[in-house]
Design a protein around this motif. Structure first.
Motif: not given
Length: 84
Positions: A51-66, A77-84
């Protein structure tokens, strides 16, 4: 100290990024603090849920890349083709 006061206890170390920016620097740091004498090494997990990663706008402490943060629907299987 653990071996002296609790000789039957298992001792573990988590890798620490404080030791440097590369894997080699972290390994050298961990060896310098005695991690090679541990019974196990533990990798720490992320302390944020999806939920932290999916929220918009994303807080700076939840930032991820990829992409591909979720298992597929069959949990095979991981990773999937789903993106956020």
């Amino acid at each position: 100290m653990a071996r002296k006061y609790a000789p039957n206890a298992y001792v573990g170390f988590p890798p620490s990024s404080w030791g440097g920016d590369t894997n080699a620097q972290v390994v050298a740091f961990m060896n310098a603090v005695g991690a090679q004498g541990a019974d196990f090494i533990v990798e720490q997990t992320l302390d944020r849920d999806a939920g932290c990663i999916e929220v918009t706008p994303q807080p700076s402490y939840c930032a991820r890349t990829g992409t591909g943060w979720y298992w597929d629907e069959s949990n095979q299987h991981i990773p999937t083709s789903k993106t956020i």
